[in-house]
Design an enzyme around this catalytic site. Structure first.
Site, PDB file in Angstrom:
ATOM      1  CB  SER A  87      14.144  -7.452   1.006  1.00  0.00           C
ATOM      2  OG  SER A  87      12.956  -8.189   1.239  1.00  0.00           O
TER       3      SER A  87
ATOM      4  CE1 TYR B  20      17.013 -11.766   0.710  1.00  0.00           C
ATOM      5  CE2 TYR B  20      14.796 -11.193   1.423  1.00  0.00           C
ATOM      6  CZ  TYR B  20      15.859 -11.012   0.566  1.00  0.00           C
ATOM      7  OH  TYR B  20      15.773 -10.077  -0.443  1.00  0.00           O
TER       8      TYR B  20
END
Length: 412
Positions: free
Chosen positions: A223, A236
């Site tokens: 990501s 995250y």
């Protein structure tokens, strides 16, 4: 005029040319949109114009360079993709999202697919069984449980025989947090690290011998949050940052073994729990119940609610078409020369371009405007701001009275 140019100038000119050429090559290979690419070319034109204004018009030089690049591209035939038949691939996290879509696509292309799922009786697993060929193998695996990963390795070896594993697609991951670092639970940080980093680490280490045997491909879905500090995604993002460094290190270590390592960085897509309203409501309720009263008072429940609603809005606007990511997975598996890093989806290349080439103040402002656009300040700051404003107004009033009183005083 050219006779007046000395040797140091030509050395300097060669160095600048190499730097500009390398910069353009990197930009053009970054899958950015046309606008920043055009800006890069214009910037290079200005730079060359400053340096070579007395020798060769920069526009003509860049035109010749562009023509040469076009001719080279036309004359160079891209290598054909490798065949999928006879190649085995294991994909983690196939209950939904990228994993399920990739399993279906790779099975249709002729790969022998091993798809891991958390729930072998769930809707995602049943859909794979209905829509895929008999060669697809479902494996029940929680990647945070080493014994389950080890059992999946034994099952895969039994099915493959003496054949190695051509591809490992590390797709399984979670994004469970939404909120400032101070408001995020420690269990959230540990949960993200346990799945996104340690789980992927466990799977990769277990299956590396099969990859080395086939000199295959290691592909990881990561990501942009692992490279850039998105607000309210610290847990995250930290797990993905650890994952990115791990994969980048593996790229160097596995090169002598002939294993190609690629990282895929998707833009925003509707996957997993991202569009599940009930899931976000449950997370929000759990967060409110877990926060210390004093901390919740400082931030304000309305501040937490706004963050949740912003995440809902962002998830609703996410792209439901997963094909750009799936196409990229296929490309990384079958390209004779796969890239180390792929940007999958609109906007990712532009975001990395701004982060890499623009001043920090610009990239930082761009990032803040791109993701969670909060309007509320924490409650304590609002109170402080209101107090300061009130105090400022009182001071102004006092100053005005003092001036009026001073005007009434007799002049000495």
């Amino acid at each position: 005029m050219m006779e007046d140019l000395n040797l140091p100038f030509w050395i300097y000119l060669c160095i600048i040319t190499v730097l500009v050429g390398g910069l353009l090559k990197k930009i053009l290979a970054s899958h950015v949109s046309a606008t920043p690419t055009l800006v890069a070319w214009l910037g290079a034109t200005v730079l060359v114009e400053r340096l070579w204004s007395f020798w060769l018009p920069a526009v003509l030089l860049l035109a010749l360079l562009g023509l040469a690049c076009c001719l080279y591209s036309a004359a160079t035939t891209p290598p054909s993709a490798l065949p999928a038949q006879g190649k085995a691939v294991l994909i983690t996290g196939c209950d939904s999202g990228f994993g399920k879509a990739a399993a279906k696509r790779l099975d249709a292309l002729g790969f022998e697919v091993f798809a891991t799922v958390l729930d072998p009786t769930g809707e995602g697993a049943r859909e794979l069984q209905r829509s895929c060929s008999a060669s697809l193998t479902l494996l029940q695996v929680d990647i945070t449980q080493p014994q389950q990963v080890q059992q999946a390795l034994l099952d895969t070896k039994a099915r493959l025989g003496h054949k190695g594993l051509w591809g490992l697609v590390n797709n399984a991951g979670v994004c469970v947090n939404f909120g400032d670092v101070e408001l995020s639970l420690m269990s959230t940080f540990r949960g993200c690290m346990e799945v996104n980093f340690f789980g992927t680490l466990t799977v990769t280490k277990c299956f590396l011998p099969l990859l080395r045997q086939a000199k295959g491909r290691l592909i990881t879905i990561s990501s942009p949050a692992g490279d850039q500090p998105f607000p309210c995604l610290a847990a995250y993002g930290a797990s993905k940052a650890a994952l990115n460094l791990f994969i980048n290190t593996l790229r160097h270590e596995l090169e002598p073994w002939g294993i190609q390592v690629s990282t895929i960085l998707p833009s925003s897509y509707k996957t997993g729990h991202s569009s599940n309203h009930g899931y976000w409501e449950q997370q929000h309720k759990q967060l409110l119940q877990s926060l210390p009263p004093a901390l919740l008072e400082d931030y304000g429940e309305d501040y937490v609610v706004e963050t949740k609603e912003l995440f809902h809005s962002y998830a609703r606007q996410a792209n439901p078409d997963l094909s750009p990511v799936i196409d990229t997975i296929v490309q990384a598996l079958l390209s004779p020369q796969p890239q180390a890093r792929y940007f999958a989806g609109p906007g990712v290349g532009l975001m990395y371009f701004i982060n890499t080439y623009c001043p920090f103040s610009i990239s930082n402002r761009f990032l803040q405007k791109l993701f969670v656009k909060k309007k509320l300040m924490p409650r304590a700051l609002r109170k402080q701001s209101g107090f300061d404003l009130s105090l400022h107004n009182n001071n102004n009033n006092n100053n005005n009275i003092t001036k009026e009183d001073q005007q009434k005083l007799p002049h000495m």
